[in-house]
Design an enzyme around this catalytic site. Structure first.
Site, PDB file in Angstrom:
ATOM      1  N   HIS A  25       0.992   6.283   1.809  1.00  0.00           N
ATOM      2  CA  HIS A  25       1.768   7.237   2.605  1.00  0.00           C
ATOM      3  C   HIS A  25       2.876   7.939   1.828  1.00  0.00           C
ATOM      4  O   HIS A  25       3.459   8.915   2.318  1.00  0.00           O
ATOM      5  CB  HIS A  25       2.257   6.588   3.894  1.00  0.00           C
ATOM      6  CG  HIS A  25       1.095   6.203   4.758  1.00  0.00           C
ATOM      7  ND1 HIS A  25       0.144   7.125   5.147  1.00  0.00           N
ATOM      8  CD2 HIS A  25       0.679   5.008   5.229  1.00  0.00           C
ATOM      9  CE1 HIS A  25      -0.792   6.503   5.846  1.00  0.00           C
ATOM     10  NE2 HIS A  25      -0.492   5.229   5.902  1.00  0.00           N
ATOM     11  N   HIS A  58      -3.323  -4.921   7.814  1.00  0.00           N
ATOM     12  CA  HIS A  58      -3.444  -3.783   8.728  1.00  0.00           C
ATOM     13  C   HIS A  58      -2.561  -3.960   9.957  1.00  0.00           C
ATOM     14  O   HIS A  58      -2.680  -4.935  10.688  1.00  0.00           O
ATOM     15  CB  HIS A  58      -4.879  -3.499   9.180  1.00  0.00           C
ATOM     16  CG  HIS A  58      -5.051  -2.039   9.499  1.00  0.00           C
ATOM     17  ND1 HIS A  58      -4.712  -1.500  10.698  1.00  0.00           N
ATOM     18  CD2 HIS A  58      -5.450  -1.007   8.727  1.00  0.00           C
ATOM     19  CE1 HIS A  58      -4.915  -0.198  10.666  1.00  0.00           C
ATOM     20  NE2 HIS A  58      -5.352   0.133   9.482  1.00  0.00           N
ATOM     21  N   GLY A  59      -1.661  -3.000  10.111  1.00  0.00           N
ATOM     22  CA  GLY A  59      -0.795  -2.985  11.282  1.00  0.00           C
ATOM     23  C   GLY A  59       0.331  -4.015  11.245  1.00  0.00           C
ATOM     24  O   GLY A  59       1.038  -4.194  12.242  1.00  0.00           O
ATOM     25  N   ASN A 115       0.852  -1.191   0.000  1.00  0.00           N
ATOM     26  CA  ASN A 115       0.000   0.000   0.000  1.00  0.00           C
ATOM     27  C   ASN A 115       0.894   1.250   0.000  1.00  0.00           C
ATOM     28  O   ASN A 115       1.715   1.426   0.904  1.00  0.00           O
ATOM     29  CB  ASN A 115      -0.887  -0.045   1.261  1.00  0.00           C
ATOM     30  CG  ASN A 115      -1.818   1.129   1.334  1.00  0.00           C
ATOM     31  OD1 ASN A 115      -1.393   2.271   1.139  1.00  0.00           O
ATOM     32  ND2 ASN A 115      -3.078   0.882   1.617  1.00  0.00           N
ATOM     33  N   GLU A 167      -8.703   0.323  -2.640  1.00  0.00           N
ATOM     34  CA  GLU A 167      -9.522   0.317  -1.425  1.00  0.00           C
ATOM     35  C   GLU A 167     -10.450   1.518  -1.471  1.00  0.00           C
ATOM     36  O   GLU A 167     -10.007   2.633  -1.785  1.00  0.00           O
ATOM     37  CB  GLU A 167      -8.628   0.422  -0.188  1.00  0.00           C
ATOM     38  CG  GLU A 167      -7.698  -0.749  -0.006  1.00  0.00           C
ATOM     39  CD  GLU A 167      -6.744  -0.530   1.155  1.00  0.00           C
ATOM     40  OE1 GLU A 167      -6.805   0.525   1.807  1.00  0.00           O
ATOM     41  OE2 GLU A 167      -5.925  -1.415   1.391  1.00  0.00           O
ATOM     42  N   ARG A 188      -7.220  12.735   1.275  1.00  0.00           N
ATOM     43  CA  ARG A 188      -6.127  13.233   2.118  1.00  0.00           C
ATOM     44  C   ARG A 188      -4.751  12.765   1.630  1.00  0.00           C
ATOM     45  O   ARG A 188      -3.747  13.344   1.973  1.00  0.00           O
ATOM     46  CB  ARG A 188      -6.325  12.836   3.572  1.00  0.00           C
ATOM     47  CG  ARG A 188      -6.159  11.361   3.820  1.00  0.00           C
ATOM     48  CD  ARG A 188      -6.127  11.059   5.304  1.00  0.00           C
ATOM     49  NE  ARG A 188      -7.435  11.149   5.907  1.00  0.00           N
ATOM     50  CZ  ARG A 188      -7.761  10.475   7.013  1.00  0.00           C
ATOM     51  NH1 ARG A 188      -6.864   9.710   7.623  1.00  0.00           N
ATOM     52  NH2 ARG A 188      -8.958  10.560   7.520  1.00  0.00           N
ATOM     53  N   HIS A 189      -4.713  11.674   0.857  1.00  0.00           N
ATOM     54  CA  HIS A 189      -3.414  11.272   0.302  1.00  0.00           C
ATOM     55  C   HIS A 189      -3.523  10.966  -1.193  1.00  0.00           C
ATOM     56  O   HIS A 189      -3.193  11.806  -2.019  1.00  0.00           O
ATOM     57  CB  HIS A 189      -2.736  10.153   1.113  1.00  0.00           C
ATOM     58  CG  HIS A 189      -3.628   9.072   1.650  1.00  0.00           C
ATOM     59  ND1 HIS A 189      -4.499   8.358   0.873  1.00  0.00           N
ATOM     60  CD2 HIS A 189      -3.737   8.568   2.912  1.00  0.00           C
ATOM     61  CE1 HIS A 189      -5.113   7.457   1.622  1.00  0.00           C
ATOM     62  NE2 HIS A 189      -4.700   7.567   2.871  1.00  0.00           N
ATOM     63  N   GLU A 246     -10.766  -9.689   3.236  1.00  0.00           N
ATOM     64  CA  GLU A 246      -9.467  -9.330   3.794  1.00  0.00           C
ATOM     65  C   GLU A 246      -9.676  -9.214   5.297  1.00  0.00           C
ATOM     66  O   GLU A 246     -10.494  -8.403   5.759  1.00  0.00           O
ATOM     67  CB  GLU A 246      -8.931  -8.018   3.216  1.00  0.00           C
ATOM     68  CG  GLU A 246      -7.572  -7.677   3.837  1.00  0.00           C
ATOM     69  CD  GLU A 246      -6.916  -6.441   3.232  1.00  0.00           C
ATOM     70  OE1 GLU A 246      -7.242  -6.068   2.082  1.00  0.00           O
ATOM     71  OE2 GLU A 246      -6.073  -5.852   3.936  1.00  0.00           O
ATOM     72  N   ARG A 303      -9.489   7.916  -0.500  1.00  0.00           N
ATOM     73  CA  ARG A 303     -10.411   8.310   0.566  1.00  0.00           C
ATOM     74  C   ARG A 303     -11.321   9.418   0.073  1.00  0.00           C
ATOM     75  O   ARG A 303     -10.952  10.197  -0.815  1.00  0.00           O
ATOM     76  CB  ARG A 303      -9.627   8.784   1.797  1.00  0.00           C
ATOM     77  CG  ARG A 303      -8.792   7.695   2.446  1.00  0.00           C
ATOM     78  CD  ARG A 303      -8.206   8.168   3.754  1.00  0.00           C
ATOM     79  NE  ARG A 303      -9.210   8.179   4.798  1.00  0.00           N
ATOM     80  CZ  ARG A 303      -9.324   7.254   5.756  1.00  0.00           C
ATOM     81  NH1 ARG A 303      -8.475   6.259   5.820  1.00  0.00           N
ATOM     82  NH2 ARG A 303     -10.269   7.329   6.653  1.00  0.00           N
ATOM     83  N   THR A 343      -7.758   3.104   8.753  1.00  0.00           N
ATOM     84  CA  THR A 343      -8.975   2.283   8.778  1.00  0.00           C
ATOM     85  C   THR A 343      -8.986   1.489  10.085  1.00  0.00           C
ATOM     86  O   THR A 343      -8.278   0.499  10.228  1.00  0.00           O
ATOM     87  CB  THR A 343      -9.006   1.343   7.558  1.00  0.00           C
ATOM     88  OG1 THR A 343      -8.587   2.085   6.418  1.00  0.00           O
ATOM     89  CG2 THR A 343     -10.391   0.798   7.322  1.00  0.00           C
ATOM     90  N   HIS A 395      -5.652   3.492  -1.417  1.00  0.00           N
ATOM     91  CA  HIS A 395      -6.961   3.810  -0.859  1.00  0.00           C
ATOM     92  C   HIS A 395      -7.321   5.223  -1.296  1.00  0.00           C
ATOM     93  O   HIS A 395      -6.651   6.178  -0.918  1.00  0.00           O
ATOM     94  CB  HIS A 395      -6.864   3.704   0.670  1.00  0.00           C
ATOM     95  CG  HIS A 395      -8.162   3.936   1.391  1.00  0.00           C
ATOM     96  ND1 HIS A 395      -8.289   3.769   2.753  1.00  0.00           N
ATOM     97  CD2 HIS A 395      -9.385   4.319   0.956  1.00  0.00           C
ATOM     98  CE1 HIS A 395      -9.539   4.032   3.118  1.00  0.00           C
ATOM     99  NE2 HIS A 395     -10.218   4.383   2.045  1.00  0.00           N
TER     100      HIS A 395
HETATM  101  N1  PXP Z   1      -5.530  -3.384   4.141  1.00  0.00           N
HETATM  102  C1  PXP Z   1      -6.507  -2.447   4.186  1.00  0.00           C
HETATM  103  C2  PXP Z   1      -7.860  -2.807   3.690  1.00  0.00           C
HETATM  104  C3  PXP Z   1      -6.233  -1.131   4.639  1.00  0.00           C
HETATM  105  O1  PXP Z   1      -7.222  -0.210   4.667  1.00  0.00           O
HETATM  106  C4  PXP Z   1      -4.923  -0.814   5.035  1.00  0.00           C
HETATM  107  C5  PXP Z   1      -4.610   0.587   5.502  1.00  0.00           C
HETATM  108  O2  PXP Z   1      -4.844   1.493   4.485  1.00  0.00           O
HETATM  109  C6  PXP Z   1      -3.938  -1.811   4.947  1.00  0.00           C
HETATM  110  C7  PXP Z   1      -4.279  -3.094   4.534  1.00  0.00           C
HETATM  111  C8  PXP Z   1      -2.520  -1.540   5.311  1.00  0.00           C
HETATM  112  O3  PXP Z   1      -2.391  -1.238   6.660  1.00  0.00           O
HETATM  113  P1  PXP Z   1      -1.001  -0.711   7.208  1.00  0.00           P
HETATM  114  O4  PXP Z   1      -0.725   0.593   6.531  1.00  0.00           O
HETATM  115  O5  PXP Z   1      -1.220  -0.607   8.674  1.00  0.00           O
HETATM  116  O6  PXP Z   1       0.031  -1.753   6.828  1.00  0.00           O
END
Ligand code: PXP
Length: 231
Positions: free
Chosen positions: A9, A185-186, A6, A68, A48-49, A149, A44, A99, A42
Site C-alpha cells: 500500500h 490477512h485482515g 506487506n 506473493e 495496480r501497486h 499461510e 499483481r 485477496t 504482492h
Molecule cells: N498475506 C497474504 C497472502 C496477503 O495476500 C495479504 C494481503 O495482500 C496479507 C497477508 C496482508 O493482509 P492485510 O493487508 O489485510 O494485512
C-alpha cells in the site's frame, strides 16, 4: 512470533499519482528499522501497486523477501528471475479489492504441482495461502509445500471464536503432517493477539493496518507497535 510486513500500500499511494514517491524501498528500510523480520509484497497481474522493478530493488535489501503471486506462467518466470526467499502463492481476481479468500489447492492441484516443483528446484521456499480447512491443509502437504499461510480474513471480520478455532485446528493438523504455518490477512492491532497466541504459527504477515497506522505515527513506530501487540 515473526512479523512480515506487506508494503503493497506504499506503492498503492504512489500509483494514485503515478509519482516516484512514496518509494517502497524507503518504506522497507523504515519497516526493518521498526523490527520487522521480513518484507512481503504482492506483484499483481494488473500491477495496480507493486511494479516489477520494485521487487528487484527490494530483493537487494539484506532481509527476507516473500513474494506473493498468482500461479501463472508469467509470475513463475518472474519469480525465477528475482529469486525471492519465499513465494506465497495466492488466488487473484482482477476486480477484488484485496485477496478475498484462500487459494483452492484441491481444485488447482494439477496446475500447482509443477509450479511448486520449479520454484523449489530454484531454492525458493513455497507457501500456499489457504483457508483453514482440513482438505486444503491435506492437499498442501500432498503438493509438498514448505509452508501454508492460513487466511485469517474471516476471523478478522467476525472476531468469532469459531473462526479462531479453525485457524488453531488447521495449524495443529499442518504440524502433524509436516507442514509449517504462517497466517495473515485482515489482522490489526486489536485482533492480532489471539492469532499470535496459537502455538505453531511461525510468522504473521500484516500490511494494511500497519500502513494505515503509519499515517499518524510513522512507519517505524507503527511496526514497533505491532511487534508489541504480537509479543
Ligand atoms: N498475506 C497474504 C497472502 C496477503 O495476500 C495479504 C494481503 O495482500 C496479507 C497477508 C496482508 O493482509 P492485510 O493487508 O489485510 O494485512
Amino acid at each position: 512470533m515473526k512479523l512480515g510486513v506487506n508494503i503493497d500500500h506504499i506503492a498503492t499511494l504512489r500509483e494514485t499519482r503515478r509519482e516516484s514517491i512514496p518509494d517502497p524501498l524507503s518504506a522497507a528500510r523504515e519497516v526493518l528499522a521498526g523490527g520487522a523480520d521480513g518484507l512481503v509484497c504482492h506483484l499483481r497481474e494488473d500491477r495496480r501497486h507493486i511494479q516489477d522493478k520494485d521487487v528487484f530493488r527490494l530483493r537487494e535489501l539484506p532481509t527476507r523477501l516473500d513474494l506473493e503471486m498468482a500461479a501463472t506462467p508469467e509470475m513463475l518466470k518472474f519469480a525465477l528471475k528475482v529469486k525471492p526467499d519465499m513465494v506465497t502463492i495466492v488466488p487473484e481476481k482482477r476486480r477484488e479489492l484485496t485477496t478475498e479468500g484462500g487459494l483452492d489447492v484441491v481444485k488447482h492441484s494439477k496446475k500447482l504441482r509443477p509450479l511448486i516443483k520449479r520454484l523449489q528446484g530454484a531454492g525458493i521456499i513455497v507457501s500456499l495461502f489457504i483457508n483453514p480447512e482440513a482438505g486444503q491443509v491435506e492437499e498442501s502437504a500432498v503438493l509438498t509445500a514448505d509452508f501454508i499461510e492460513l487466511h485469517t480474513g474471516k476471523y478478522a471480520l467476525a472476531s468469532s471464536p469459531k473462526e479462531l478455532e479453525k485457524v488453531g485446528i488447521a495449524t495443529q493438523q499442518a504440524r502433524l503432517i509436516g507442514l509449517r504455518s504462517n497466517a495473515g490477512h485482515g489482522l490489526d492491532y486489536s485482533n492480532v493477539k489471539k492469532i499470535a497466541h496459537i502455538p505453531g504459527i511461525e510468522e504473521l504477515n500484516i500490511g494494511f493496518s500497519i500502513i494505515a497506522r503509519s499515517v499518524f505515527v510513522g512507519l517505524k513506530q507503527a511496526v514497533k507497535e505491532m511487534r508489541e501487540a504480537i509479543k
